[in-house]
Design an enzyme around this catalytic site. Structure first.
Site, PDB file in Angstrom:
ATOM      1  N   ARG A  32       0.832  -1.212   0.000  1.00  0.00           N
ATOM      2  CA  ARG A  32       0.000   0.000   0.000  1.00  0.00           C
ATOM      3  C   ARG A  32       0.867   1.263   0.000  1.00  0.00           C
ATOM      4  NH1 ARG A  32      -2.808   2.360   4.767  1.00  0.00           N
ATOM      5  NH2 ARG A  32      -4.188   3.977   3.962  1.00  0.00           N
ATOM      6  N   HIS A  36       0.617   4.124  -2.865  1.00  0.00           N
ATOM      7  CA  HIS A  36       0.247   5.504  -2.536  1.00  0.00           C
ATOM      8  C   HIS A  36       1.346   6.497  -2.897  1.00  0.00           C
ATOM      9  CE1 HIS A  36      -3.523   4.977   0.150  1.00  0.00           C
ATOM     10  NE2 HIS A  36      -3.462   4.040  -0.774  1.00  0.00           N
ATOM     11  N   HIS A 173      -5.922  -6.309  -3.182  1.00  0.00           N
ATOM     12  CA  HIS A 173      -6.650  -6.434  -1.909  1.00  0.00           C
ATOM     13  C   HIS A 173      -6.814  -7.889  -1.487  1.00  0.00           C
ATOM     14  CE1 HIS A 173      -8.561  -2.147  -2.151  1.00  0.00           C
ATOM     15  NE2 HIS A 173      -7.329  -2.137  -1.711  1.00  0.00           N
ATOM     16  N   TRP A 215      -9.990  -8.602   3.243  1.00  0.00           N
ATOM     17  CA  TRP A 215     -10.834  -8.923   2.095  1.00  0.00           C
ATOM     18  C   TRP A 215     -10.890 -10.444   1.884  1.00  0.00           C
ATOM     19  CZ3 TRP A 215      -7.938  -4.483   2.268  1.00  0.00           C
ATOM     20  CH2 TRP A 215      -8.522  -3.299   1.846  1.00  0.00           C
ATOM     21  N   ASP A 243     -14.844  -2.259  -4.396  1.00  0.00           N
ATOM     22  CA  ASP A 243     -14.613  -3.684  -4.697  1.00  0.00           C
ATOM     23  C   ASP A 243     -15.848  -4.265  -5.394  1.00  0.00           C
ATOM     24  OD1 ASP A 243     -12.059  -3.874  -3.300  1.00  0.00           O
ATOM     25  OD2 ASP A 243     -13.210  -3.749  -1.441  1.00  0.00           O
TER      26      ASP A 243
END
Ligand code: HEM
Length: 304
Positions: A32, A36, A173, A215, A243
């Site tokens: 992540r 980002h 995810h 997830w 999602d």
């Protein structure tokens, strides 16, 4: 530094990242963090105006960017990587962050990503990306987008991605969790995140910090289970509106169904999309970048 010595330094760093990942179970956080850093990219701003275009340039290490709302919690990723950066000062933050992510995907059981290195870092907070370039996971959708799918297209097309790449990248995810105290989304804890489940790809116990909502069940393992679980009815598993949009939107659904059926197709497309993501807005030195896995390198040879 000679290219061969530089390459050796990258290879050493990669081994140290593997050890860090194994010790800290931090693959999701580091994936992540890299996304980002690069996902601020705006293709409408010419690369000649670097670093105004945003992208994988290490700007996320500076305040104010690290304090942007979307980056909540990512300071812990920087803290994990800081000792490695101190040990390898000649390697840029941008490279370190992207290498940590690609290595994390691979170590979690995902595809090998054809990375190149040599990214230049921005040098000050003044070069940070503006806030608001990363996607929102819940309503209200920014810029009056009418749906989650419209919002996803607006954000990812700004970076230069198409529908298929949006769906492939969303498959990241399969790793990690949302945390109410960070994004405000997800549950405080579930049976998959309370420390009782085996979630590592090697079947060993351990998951790092307890809590949040994942997830997928085995959320430190990279596979295509995200595409199966998003349409399932297990309340302990997270499904953001973005999602669900992958299966609700007619054009996105084509790809989501393909990846649900075929892990091979998902891995192939994910690896290509991830490479592209890792190079958004990057300025390489040398210009073509450094391929550290090139087979004709000879580490033992004296000159290169
Ligand atoms: C499609 C649009 C996306 C949205 C709306 C979105 C949103 C989110 C949100 C809300 C979280 C939870 C953060 C937290 O509470 O700690 C999260 C986590 C995560 N995201 Fe995304 N994301 C998107 C795309 C991506 C992409 C493209 C990648 C990577 C290629 C990615 C990788 C991750 C990972 C690995 C985590 C887990 C982090 C952890 O466990 O610490 N996401 N995302």
């Amino acid at each position: 530094m000679k290219l061969k010595a530089k390459r050796k330094e990258y290879l050493d760093l990669r081994e140290e990242i593997k050890t860090l990942l194994d010790k800290t179970n931090s693959a999701p956080l580091l994936v992540r963090l890299a996304w980002h850093d690069s996902g601020t990219y705006d293709k409408s701003i010419r690369i000649e105006e670097w670093p105004k275009c945003g992208g994988a340039n290490g700007s996320i290490r500076f305040v104010p960017e690290i304090n942007h709302k979307a980056n909540s919690g990512l300071v812990h990723g920087l803290e994990l990587l800081k000792p490695l950066k101190d040990k390898h000062p000649s390697i840029s933050w941008a490279d370190l962050i992207q290498m940590a992510s690609a290595t994390a995907i691979e170590q979690a059981g995902g595809p090998k990503i054809d990375m190149r290195y040599g990214r230049k870092d921005v040098s000050s907070a003044a070069e940070c990306a503006p806030e608001g370039n990363l996607p929102a996971g819940a309503k209200p959708w920014p810029n009056n987008a009418a749906s989650a799918a419209e919002h996803l297209r607006a954000v990812f097309e700004r970076m230069g991605f198409n529908d298929q790449e949006i769906v492939a990248l969303s498959g990241a995810h399969t790793l990690g969790r949302a945390n109410p105290e960070r994004s405000g989304l997800g549950k405080d804890s579930t049976k998959y995140t309370d420390g009782t489940s085996i979630v590592r790809p090697d079947g060993k116990p351990g998951s790092g910090r307890i809590g949040g909502q994942s997830w997928t069940k085995q959320w430190l393992k990279f596979d295509n289970s995200y595409f199966q679980d998003v349409t399932g009815d297990d309340d302990d598993l997270l499904k953001l509106d973005t999602d669900r949009a992958l299966f609700a939107d007619e054009r996105l659904k084509v790809h989501a169904n393909e990846y649900r059926e075929s892990a091979t197709d998902f891995f192939r497309d994910y690896a290509m999309a991830h490479k592209k993501l890792s190079e958004l807005g990057s300025k390489f030195e040398p210009a073509g970048g450094i391929d550290i896995d090139q087979v004709d390198w000879c580490l033992e040879c004296p000159i290169q």
